[in-house]
Design a protein around this motif. Structure first.
Motif, PDB file in Angstrom:
ATOM      1  N   LEU A   1      17.712 -42.800  50.259  1.00  0.00           N
ATOM      2  CA  LEU A   1      17.106 -44.136  50.367  1.00  0.00           C
ATOM      3  C   LEU A   1      18.152 -45.232  50.153  1.00  0.00           C
TER       4      LEU A   1
ATOM      5  N   VAL B   1      13.447 -34.097  51.903  1.00  0.00           N
ATOM      6  CA  VAL B   1      13.795 -33.742  50.509  1.00  0.00           C
ATOM      7  C   VAL B   1      12.515 -33.552  49.696  1.00  0.00           C
ATOM      8  N   ILE B   2      11.570 -34.480  49.869  1.00  0.00           N
ATOM      9  CA  ILE B   2      10.312 -34.413  49.102  1.00  0.00           C
ATOM     10  C   ILE B   2       9.533 -33.139  49.465  1.00  0.00           C
TER      11      ILE B   2
ATOM     12  N   VAL C   1       9.039 -45.275  44.867  1.00  0.00           N
ATOM     13  CA  VAL C   1       9.103 -43.967  45.539  1.00  0.00           C
ATOM     14  C   VAL C   1       9.906 -42.990  44.678  1.00  0.00           C
TER      15      VAL C   1
ATOM     16  N   ASN D   1       6.308 -36.504  40.429  1.00  0.00           N
ATOM     17  CA  ASN D   1       5.864 -35.385  41.256  1.00  0.00           C
ATOM     18  C   ASN D   1       6.403 -34.056  40.695  1.00  0.00           C
ATOM     19  N   LEU D   2       7.713 -33.963  40.541  1.00  0.00           N
ATOM     20  CA  LEU D   2       8.292 -32.681  40.111  1.00  0.00           C
ATOM     21  C   LEU D   2       8.032 -32.391  38.632  1.00  0.00           C
TER      22      LEU D   2
ATOM     23  N   VAL E   1       9.028 -25.451  44.790  1.00  0.00           N
ATOM     24  CA  VAL E   1       8.281 -25.302  43.528  1.00  0.00           C
ATOM     25  C   VAL E   1       7.023 -24.455  43.753  1.00  0.00           C
TER      26      VAL E   1
ATOM     27  N   MET F   1       2.235 -34.960  45.724  1.00  0.00           N
ATOM     28  CA  MET F   1       3.097 -34.834  46.903  1.00  0.00           C
ATOM     29  C   MET F   1       2.960 -36.030  47.829  1.00  0.00           C
TER      30      MET F   1
ATOM     31  N   MET G   1       7.855 -48.309  52.575  1.00  0.00           N
ATOM     32  CA  MET G   1       9.222 -48.858  52.648  1.00  0.00           C
ATOM     33  C   MET G   1       9.578 -49.195  54.086  1.00  0.00           C
TER      34      MET G   1
ATOM     35  N   PHE H   1       8.525 -39.586  42.853  1.00  0.00           N
ATOM     36  CA  PHE H   1       9.089 -38.251  43.099  1.00  0.00           C
ATOM     37  C   PHE H   1       9.497 -37.586  41.775  1.00  0.00           C
TER      38      PHE H   1
ATOM     39  N   ALA I   1      14.824 -38.324  53.636  1.00  0.00           N
ATOM     40  CA  ALA I   1      14.139 -38.531  52.347  1.00  0.00           C
ATOM     41  C   ALA I   1      12.819 -37.752  52.320  1.00  0.00           C
TER      42      ALA I   1
ATOM     43  N   LEU J   1      17.107 -37.636  47.059  1.00  0.00           N
ATOM     44  CA  LEU J   1      16.173 -38.654  47.566  1.00  0.00           C
ATOM     45  C   LEU J   1      16.728 -40.063  47.321  1.00  0.00           C
TER      46      LEU J   1
ATOM     47  N   LEU K   1      15.046 -42.041  56.593  1.00  0.00           N
ATOM     48  CA  LEU K   1      13.690 -41.831  56.052  1.00  0.00           C
ATOM     49  C   LEU K   1      13.241 -40.386  56.247  1.00  0.00           C
TER      50      LEU K   1
ATOM     51  N   ASN L   1       9.001 -29.809  46.958  1.00  0.00           N
ATOM     52  CA  ASN L   1       7.639 -29.368  46.615  1.00  0.00           C
ATOM     53  C   ASN L   1       7.379 -27.953  47.114  1.00  0.00           C
TER      54      ASN L   1
ATOM     55  N   PRO M   1       4.864 -40.105  46.950  1.00  0.00           N
ATOM     56  CA  PRO M   1       6.192 -40.542  47.424  1.00  0.00           C
ATOM     57  C   PRO M   1       6.271 -40.623  48.953  1.00  0.00           C
ATOM     58  N   LEU M   2       5.503 -39.772  49.656  1.00  0.00           N
ATOM     59  CA  LEU M   2       5.541 -39.821  51.127  1.00  0.00           C
ATOM     60  C   LEU M   2       4.896 -41.119  51.635  1.00  0.00           C
TER      61      LEU M   2
ATOM     62  N   LEU N   1       7.327 -43.863  51.157  1.00  0.00           N
ATOM     63  CA  LEU N   1       8.349 -43.939  52.220  1.00  0.00           C
ATOM     64  C   LEU N   1       7.825 -44.724  53.413  1.00  0.00           C
TER      65      LEU N   1
END
Lengths: 352, 243
Positions: free
Chosen positions: A173, B12-13, A139, A146-147, B20, A109, A119, A143, B9, A169, B6, B17, A112-113, A116
């Motif tokens: 971006l 979304v992440i 990123v 991640n999934l 899930v 998790m 970025m 992700f 984004a 996502l 941002l 998660n 990707p955070l 970001l």
């Protein structure tokens, strides 16, 4: 911080100024226009000031060498991004077996955070966004990882919804930073989600969506339609990506149905389906070329022409491959290519 | 503007998660719907890359049969219940229907396995060979349905039956192995059980990760207890029991 459209406009202005100075020098050489020393100094000073200002504010390319180097940097950025994506995947798989489940979930998790945040940080210190684009790809890959891995760890039954999240996502971006590669990734993800969802609505297993190319065909047409409705004032090069992804989906689906009528939803004999889609393929390719010429969209014309030629050759193979000696077949193909070139030349002259 | 993008984004992440993890919690919340202890024969180790340190097993079932019409219980009525248009598939064999999801009832080490074993041994003797039964999975599909409820009600023997999600395919055949061409018939097939692989968490993975992928002829090296939650997603609950 320069916005994407600002940089595009600035580059267009710098290009125009460069062409103007070249043409001015040419006119002076031919004695068509002669400026006084004072006038020339004024023009040169203005051009220099403007180019310096554009370079300072937007990091534009002011000569051919810089332009080529920028193209090289874009390619390196894309390739570097893809290599880093592979590195992220392989690195995680190399060590995940020694990390407890809680740790695995947290890392998946957080990656990707953190990406970001990176970025955001990178975009504050560069105007051309090469590094930002590269981190953006990482990123997106993080992700996806991640999934996928979260599903593996908890033994989840796969579903097309992951493509919805990945697409969201990538599009967020892509639009935030004006990154075309991420826009394309987002559109492809949503195209897959669209096709898989339609197949699952029919009661079939979603992973078999590729067996019904008509779903991809409809998705591709939808993407093209969206590109015509959305107005991209800020990201002027985005409609081209929409058209590229949409047209590729349409043409590749038509090419599949050309050979495999059994994959159609239509309640017709496979041969009839194939013939129907062969006609549709030719009409679509010709219409694409016509629309591209009419609206001055060179990429669309090229893609339409490429697939028109592929469809034409596929038809020739259907008709003649078994009936002709191979040398005669290729001779005919070559002769037709020359005929097409002559026809395109005539059209080109007529368009002047 | 960029900060807003941002935040979207990041949302979304976090949201994906969250969904899930909530579904995982929902699957396991009320305890397992079914549990079963299986051996390495039914849960062999998945092959993995040299640089992959994760350990996974997969549910191995009697997939390929030596017995003619082994899936004879999977008749027209059952296939139509799953949504297959049987009549159309037979009328238009060149337009095969897409695979459909289903719930599959598997019997463990029961009469279906014994019947299969008997036929396989007879076949093996007829070919002049011997059958290595010590490595073969004893999980045999015996029924399927569109929803799990009728199967759970019908097959209640704890540790003897397992209800799992699967995918069913239907294809047209005009011949069968060893025989002369026959009239067109539809051959159903359970193409996969879901999920394809089952993750082995630590510390169990430390033990199983050191074993070689190839199952030794001597017999299974471990037992694992598999639990399925309300979404029919499995997890491993017991320590490996060496044999």
């Amino acid at each position: 911080m320069p916005e994407a459209s600002g940089r595009t406009d600035a580059q267009v202005r710098a290009d125009r100024l460069g062409i103007f100075l070249d043409e001015l020098a040419n006119l002076e050489r031919q004695r068509v226009l002669v400026l006084t020393a004072e006038q020339r100094a004024g023009v040169e000073s203005f051009a220099e000031r403007t180019l310096q200002d554009l370079t300072h504010r937007y990091d534009v390319d002011v000569n051919a060498s810089q332009r080529q180097l920028s193209l090289g940097m874009r390619i390196v950025s894309a390739l570097g991004g893809l290599a880093l994506c592979a590195a992220v995947f392989l690195f995680f798989y190399r060590f995940w077996g020694v990390i407890p489940t809680m740790g695995q979930v947290s890392i998946l998790m957080a990656t990707p955070l953190f990406g970001l945040a990176a970025m955001h940080f990178a975009s504050r210190f560069e105007r051309t966004l090469y590094f930002t684009g590269l981190i953006g790809l990482v990123v997106f890959a993080s992700f996806v990882l991640n999934l996928v891995v979260l599903g593996q760890i908890f033994n989840r039954i796969s579903s097309p919804n992951a493509f919805l999240a990945w697409g969201a996502l990538a599009l967020a971006l892509g639009y935030t930073y004006g990154l075309r590669l991420l826009l394309a990734a987002g559109l492809i993800s949503w195209l897959t989600f669209f096709a898989a969802t339609i197949v699952s609505w029919s009661g079939a297993w979603w992973e078999s969506f590729y067996s019904r190319p008509e779903c991809m065909l409809a998705g591709g047409a939808l993407i093209i339609g969206v590109s015509m409705c959305l107005h991209h004032h800020k990201h002027q090069n985005f409609p081209g990506i929409y058209r590229l992804v949409g047209l590729l989906a349409v043409f590749l689906s038509l090419l599949t149905l050309w050979f495999a009528g059994t994959g159609s939803f239509l309640p017709l004999e496979p041969k009839s389906v194939e013939r129907l889609y062969q006609v549709v393929a030719f009409v679509t390719a010709a219409f694409t070329i016509w629309v591209g010429i009419r609206h001055n969209l060179s990429g669309t014309v090229n893609l339409g022409a490429a697939f028109f030629t592929i469809f034409l050759y596929a038809k020739f193979v259907d008709w003649w491959w078994d009936r002709m000696p191979k040398y005669a077949f290729f001779f005919v193909i070559g002769a037709i290519a020359i005929g097409l070139l002559l026809a395109f030349r005539k059209i080109r002259i007529a368009l002047v | 503007m960029r900060r807003g993008g941002l935040l979207v984004a990041a949302a979304v992440i976090v949201f994906a998660n969250g969904v899930v993890l909530m579904e995982v919690a929902r699957n396991r919340a009320a305890g397992p719907v079914e549990t079963i202890q299986l051996t390495e024969r039914e849960l062999p180790l998945d092959s993995r890359g040299k640089e992959d340190t994760g350990v996974e097993v997969h549910l191995n079932w009697r997939r390929f049969s030596l017995v003619e019409d082994d899936l004879s219980w999977l008749d027209q009525a059952k296939l139509e219940e799953l949504g297959f248009d049987y009549t159309r598939a037979l009328r238009d064999p060149r337009h095969p229907p897409l695979p459909r999801p289903a719930f599959v009832a598997l019997e463990y080490d029961g009469p279906a396995w014994e019947q299969w074993l008997k036929s396989a041994q007879q076949d093996s003797v007829a070919r002049g060979g011997t059958l290595q039964t010590g490595l073969i999975s004893r999980l045999v599909p015996i029924d399927l349905a569109k929803t799990p409820e009728p199967l759970l009600q019908k097959y209640q023997g704890r540790g003897k039956y397992l209800i799992v999600r699967g995918v069913v395919q239907l294809s047209a055949w005009t011949f069968q192995a060893g025989g002369a061409p026959k009239p067109l018939r539809l051959q159903p097939n359970i193409s996969e059980l879901l999920p394809g692989s089952i993750h082995v968490p630590r510390p169990l993975s430390d033990v199983l990760g050191n074993l070689s992928i190839a199952t030794p002829a001597a017999g299974p090296r471990y037992n694992l207890t598999l639990a399925y939650g309300r979404s029919f997603e499995p997890w491993i609950v017991a320590e490996p029991d060496g044999r």
